[in-house]
Design a protein around this motif. Structure first.
Motif, short mmCIF file in Angstrom:
data_model
loop_
_atom_site.label_atom_id
_atom_site.label_comp_id
_atom_site.label_asym_id
_atom_site.label_seq_id
_atom_site.Cartn_x
_atom_site.Cartn_y
_atom_site.Cartn_z
N SER A 87 -16.84 -12.03 2.29
CA SER A 87 -17.38 -13.14 3.06
C SER A 87 -18.88 -13.24 2.82
O SER A 87 -19.63 -12.31 3.17
N GLY A 89 -21.98 -14.72 3.89
CA GLY A 89 -22.45 -15.38 5.09
C GLY A 89 -23.90 -15.81 5.03
O GLY A 89 -24.55 -15.77 3.97
N ASN A 109 -19.46 -18.85 3.50
CA ASN A 109 -19.72 -19.09 4.91
C ASN A 109 -21.23 -19.19 5.15
O ASN A 109 -21.82 -18.37 5.83
#
Length: 199
Positions: A87, A89, A109
């Motif tokens: 992920s 981010g 993300n």
């Protein structure tokens, strides 16, 4: 089981096939994989770190999703076979510098996926917040994963490389924006189900 802490002064070098079932914290150091192996413990990523997987070798990672809040550099040409997502981010970068292959899922993300040389990603890319995909000029990202649904967010193609996508980049929401800031090339399909193509 104690945590293996790979901090800014250290390199954790694995020279023979092994299985590590305990947790690893990438805290500014280098995880250097010279032989195919499995990590089933969870990897946490707390500070900018390097992951080196030697050519022809595979790191099979079956632990929890790696939630990155910093920069993770893939520095060699081996394969990262991750069962759960990386992920990327807010404020974080997944930087593929030397043509590593990623066969597992990636979540964009609000981060940056930075491709510096020809690279293959066969895992699915999921887009959950506005993010940037930077494919360097003269470089090809070959993406064979599932359709990338942009959702109510912006995907910014910030450099002039080529994306060869088997499945569509899908503007599937009225607020979807595919923003092309440089002379990027997309050889696969773009589905304009809604949203804006900003060239």
């Amino acid at each position: 089981t104690g945590i293996i802490d790979v901090d800014g002064t250290s390199t954790f070098n694995i020279t023979q096939g092994a299985t590590i079932s305990g947790p690893i914290d990438l805290d500014g150091g280098t995880l250097d994989v010279d032989a195919s192996m499995t990590i089933s413990g969870d990897i946490t990523h707390t500070t900018a770190s390097d992951l080196e997987i030697a050519a022809g070798e595979t790191l099979s990672y079956t632990g929890a999703a790696i939630v990155s809040t910093s920069e993770l550099d893939l520095l060699e040409t081996g394969t990262l076979a991750n069962t759960n997502a990386i992920s990327v981010g807010t404020g974080s970068t997944l930087n593929i510098e030397n043509g590593a292959t990623v066969s597992g899922p990636i979540i964009l993300n609000d981060g940056l996926l930075d491709i510096d040389v020809d690279t293959s990603i066969s895992g699915d890319i999921t887009h959950t917040a506005s993010s940037t995909l930077a494919v360097a000029g003269g470089t090809i990202l070959t993406y064979t994963g599932a359709v990338i649904d942009l959702g109510a967010f912006t995907l910014d193609l910030s450099e002039a490389g080529t994306i060869t996508n088997t499945n569509a980049i899908n503007l599937n929401n009225a607020s979807s924006i595919l923003q092309i800031d440089a002379a990027a090339t997309i050889t696969g399909s773009v589905a304009l189900a809604g949203g804006t193509l900003d060239v």
